[in-house]
Design a protein around this motif. Sequence first.
Motif, PDB file in Angstrom:
ATOM      1  N   GLY A  55      -3.801 -20.125  -0.136  1.00  0.00           N
ATOM      2  CA  GLY A  55      -2.826 -21.202  -0.197  1.00  0.00           C
ATOM      3  C   GLY A  55      -1.430 -20.780   0.215  1.00  0.00           C
ATOM      4  O   GLY A  55      -0.630 -21.615   0.653  1.00  0.00           O
ATOM      5  N   ALA A  56      -1.125 -19.515   0.109  1.00  0.00           N
ATOM      6  CA  ALA A  56       0.195 -19.026   0.512  1.00  0.00           C
ATOM      7  C   ALA A  56       0.378 -19.095   2.030  1.00  0.00           C
ATOM      8  O   ALA A  56       1.504 -19.092   2.517  1.00  0.00           O
ATOM      9  N   ARG A  57      -0.724 -19.185   2.770  1.00  0.00           N
ATOM     10  CA  ARG A  57      -0.654 -19.246   4.231  1.00  0.00           C
ATOM     11  C   ARG A  57      -0.424 -20.661   4.750  1.00  0.00           C
ATOM     12  O   ARG A  57      -0.031 -20.836   5.894  1.00  0.00           O
ATOM     13  N   HIS A  58      -0.739 -21.676   3.969  1.00  0.00           N
ATOM     14  CA  HIS A  58      -0.607 -23.047   4.453  1.00  0.00           C
ATOM     15  C   HIS A  58       0.182 -23.943   3.501  1.00  0.00           C
ATOM     16  O   HIS A  58       0.155 -25.163   3.608  1.00  0.00           O
ATOM     17  N   GLY A  59       0.888 -23.343   2.595  1.00  0.00           N
ATOM     18  CA  GLY A  59       1.711 -24.084   1.646  1.00  0.00           C
ATOM     19  C   GLY A  59       2.495 -23.086   0.830  1.00  0.00           C
ATOM     20  O   GLY A  59       3.089 -22.164   1.376  1.00  0.00           O
ATOM     21  N   GLY A  60       2.452 -23.243  -0.452  1.00  0.00           N
ATOM     22  CA  GLY A  60       3.137 -22.308  -1.335  1.00  0.00           C
ATOM     23  C   GLY A  60       2.350 -22.097  -2.608  1.00  0.00           C
ATOM     24  O   GLY A  60       1.549 -22.943  -2.996  1.00  0.00           O
ATOM     25  N   VAL A  61       2.576 -20.964  -3.242  1.00  0.00           N
ATOM     26  CA  VAL A  61       1.937 -20.649  -4.515  1.00  0.00           C
ATOM     27  C   VAL A  61       3.040 -20.342  -5.513  1.00  0.00           C
ATOM     28  O   VAL A  61       3.751 -19.348  -5.367  1.00  0.00           O
ATOM     29  N   GLU A  62       3.183 -21.220  -6.501  1.00  0.00           N
ATOM     30  CA  GLU A  62       4.166 -20.992  -7.567  1.00  0.00           C
ATOM     31  C   GLU A  62       3.512 -20.145  -8.653  1.00  0.00           C
ATOM     32  O   GLU A  62       2.388 -20.422  -9.059  1.00  0.00           O
ATOM     33  N   VAL A  63       4.206 -19.132  -9.094  1.00  0.00           N
ATOM     34  CA  VAL A  63       3.693 -18.229 -10.121  1.00  0.00           C
ATOM     35  C   VAL A  63       4.518 -18.453 -11.392  1.00  0.00           C
ATOM     36  O   VAL A  63       5.737 -18.370 -11.367  1.00  0.00           O
ATOM     37  N   ARG A  64       3.799 -18.731 -12.487  1.00  0.00           N
ATOM     38  CA  ARG A  64       4.508 -18.971 -13.735  1.00  0.00           C
ATOM     39  C   ARG A  64       3.733 -18.356 -14.898  1.00  0.00           C
ATOM     40  O   ARG A  64       2.536 -18.558 -15.019  1.00  0.00           O
ATOM     41  N   PRO A  65       4.412 -17.587 -15.759  1.00  0.00           N
ATOM     42  CA  PRO A  65       3.724 -17.014 -16.921  1.00  0.00           C
ATOM     43  C   PRO A  65       3.360 -18.115 -17.909  1.00  0.00           C
ATOM     44  O   PRO A  65       4.082 -19.099 -18.058  1.00  0.00           O
ATOM     45  N   LEU A  66       2.233 -17.918 -18.575  1.00  0.00           N
ATOM     46  CA  LEU A  66       1.789 -18.845 -19.605  1.00  0.00           C
ATOM     47  C   LEU A  66       2.366 -18.417 -20.953  1.00  0.00           C
ATOM     48  O   LEU A  66       2.518 -17.221 -21.209  1.00  0.00           O
ATOM     49  N   TRP A  67       2.667 -19.387 -21.796  1.00  0.00           N
ATOM     50  CA  TRP A  67       3.082 -19.068 -23.161  1.00  0.00           C
ATOM     51  C   TRP A  67       1.888 -18.533 -23.916  1.00  0.00           C
ATOM     52  O   TRP A  67       0.774 -19.052 -23.780  1.00  0.00           O
ATOM     53  N   ALA A  68       2.074 -17.508 -24.707  1.00  0.00           N
ATOM     54  CA  ALA A  68       1.023 -17.019 -25.594  1.00  0.00           C
ATOM     55  C   ALA A  68       1.010 -17.927 -26.820  1.00  0.00           C
ATOM     56  O   ALA A  68       1.967 -17.949 -27.592  1.00  0.00           O
ATOM     57  N   MET A  69      -0.043 -18.715 -26.952  1.00  0.00           N
ATOM     58  CA  MET A  69      -0.132 -19.683 -28.060  1.00  0.00           C
ATOM     59  C   MET A  69      -0.885 -19.049 -29.220  1.00  0.00           C
ATOM     60  O   MET A  69      -1.926 -18.441 -29.037  1.00  0.00           O
ATOM     61  N   GLY A  70      -0.376 -19.257 -30.404  1.00  0.00           N
ATOM     62  CA  GLY A  70      -1.065 -18.808 -31.608  1.00  0.00           C
ATOM     63  C   GLY A  70      -0.879 -17.386 -31.843  1.00  0.00           C
ATOM     64  O   GLY A  70      -1.465 -16.569 -32.368  1.00  0.00           O
TER      65      GLY A  70
ATOM     66  N   MET B   6      -0.176 -18.542 -14.285  1.00  0.00           N
ATOM     67  CA  MET B   6      -0.804 -19.604 -13.508  1.00  0.00           C
ATOM     68  C   MET B   6      -0.257 -19.527 -12.095  1.00  0.00           C
ATOM     69  O   MET B   6       0.959 -19.443 -11.893  1.00  0.00           O
ATOM     70  N   LEU B   7      -1.158 -19.517 -11.136  1.00  0.00           N
ATOM     71  CA  LEU B   7      -0.812 -19.564  -9.727  1.00  0.00           C
ATOM     72  C   LEU B   7      -1.096 -20.988  -9.277  1.00  0.00           C
ATOM     73  O   LEU B   7      -2.250 -21.397  -9.171  1.00  0.00           O
ATOM     74  N   MET B   8      -0.046 -21.764  -9.059  1.00  0.00           N
ATOM     75  CA  MET B   8      -0.182 -23.172  -8.695  1.00  0.00           C
ATOM     76  C   MET B   8      -0.061 -23.320  -7.188  1.00  0.00           C
ATOM     77  O   MET B   8       0.949 -22.913  -6.607  1.00  0.00           O
ATOM     78  N   ILE B   9      -1.074 -23.875  -6.582  1.00  0.00           N
ATOM     79  CA  ILE B   9      -1.154 -23.970  -5.130  1.00  0.00           C
ATOM     80  C   ILE B   9      -0.650 -25.341  -4.678  1.00  0.00           C
ATOM     81  O   ILE B   9      -1.169 -26.373  -5.089  1.00  0.00           O
ATOM     82  N   TYR B  10       0.364 -25.311  -3.836  1.00  0.00           N
ATOM     83  CA  TYR B  10       0.935 -26.527  -3.266  1.00  0.00           C
ATOM     84  C   TYR B  10       0.644 -26.540  -1.769  1.00  0.00           C
ATOM     85  O   TYR B  10       0.814 -25.525  -1.092  1.00  0.00           O
ATOM     86  N   HIS B  11       0.210 -27.691  -1.277  1.00  0.00           N
ATOM     87  CA  HIS B  11      -0.104 -27.815   0.143  1.00  0.00           C
ATOM     88  C   HIS B  11       0.043 -29.269   0.558  1.00  0.00           C
ATOM     89  O   HIS B  11       0.120 -30.162  -0.277  1.00  0.00           O
ATOM     90  N   GLU B  12       0.049 -29.494   1.846  1.00  0.00           N
ATOM     91  CA  GLU B  12       0.072 -30.853   2.373  1.00  0.00           C
ATOM     92  C   GLU B  12      -1.377 -31.345   2.435  1.00  0.00           C
ATOM     93  O   GLU B  12      -2.184 -30.825   3.220  1.00  0.00           O
ATOM     94  N   GLU B  13      -1.722 -32.323   1.604  1.00  0.00           N
ATOM     95  CA  GLU B  13      -3.110 -32.793   1.536  1.00  0.00           C
ATOM     96  C   GLU B  13      -3.652 -33.261   2.882  1.00  0.00           C
ATOM     97  O   GLU B  13      -4.807 -33.020   3.208  1.00  0.00           O
ATOM     98  N   ALA B  14      -2.826 -33.937   3.660  1.00  0.00           N
ATOM     99  CA  ALA B  14      -3.280 -34.483   4.937  1.00  0.00           C
ATOM    100  C   ALA B  14      -3.692 -33.383   5.917  1.00  0.00           C
ATOM    101  O   ALA B  14      -4.435 -33.651   6.857  1.00  0.00           O
ATOM    102  N   GLY B  15      -3.236 -32.166   5.677  1.00  0.00           N
ATOM    103  CA  GLY B  15      -3.587 -31.060   6.556  1.00  0.00           C
ATOM    104  C   GLY B  15      -5.079 -30.800   6.611  1.00  0.00           C
ATOM    105  O   GLY B  15      -5.617 -30.430   7.650  1.00  0.00           O
ATOM    106  N   TRP B  16      -5.764 -31.002   5.511  1.00  0.00           N
ATOM    107  CA  TRP B  16      -7.214 -30.775   5.446  1.00  0.00           C
ATOM    108  C   TRP B  16      -7.936 -31.695   6.427  1.00  0.00           C
ATOM    109  O   TRP B  16      -8.842 -31.274   7.141  1.00  0.00           O
ATOM    110  N   ASP B  17      -7.536 -32.957   6.475  1.00  0.00           N
ATOM    111  CA  ASP B  17      -8.186 -33.926   7.353  1.00  0.00           C
ATOM    112  C   ASP B  17      -7.939 -33.636   8.835  1.00  0.00           C
ATOM    113  O   ASP B  17      -8.709 -34.081   9.688  1.00  0.00           O
TER     114      ASP B  17
END
Length: 116
Positions: free
Chosen positions: A101-116, A4-15
């Motif tokens: 998103g890496a240009r205006h915030g951060g992208v956290e990378v995390r492996p997913l658990w293999a379920m089942g 999962m690539l989770m995108i973090y940014h400052e929401e107010a930046g869009w406005d």
Amino acid sequence: MQYMLMIYHEEAGWDRMTPAQQAEGMAAYQAYSEALAAAGALVGTGRLQPVATATTVRIEGEETRVLDGPYADTKEQFGGYYIVEAADLDAALDWAARCPGARHGGVEVRPLWAMG
């Protein structure tokens, strides 16, 4: 393996962006999504509503608490995600580096658990 690539940014930046800058940003995400799909790496994606719409549920003892808003106040908010299929962490990190998103915030990378 899926990541999962989770995108973090400052929401107010869009406005603060002009309509032209917003259109350019949307086009960059569209091109990124298309590149992931063309490479066979795109598993899923989603964009979240603003953090003000969040509700947090916590269990404390036997009591359920429901709180309006996010659990933590932070400078950057979790705003969206991609789930990608990648051979290894290095490949997932390469995709994260290409994410707009890496240009205006951060992208956290995390492996997913293999379920089942």
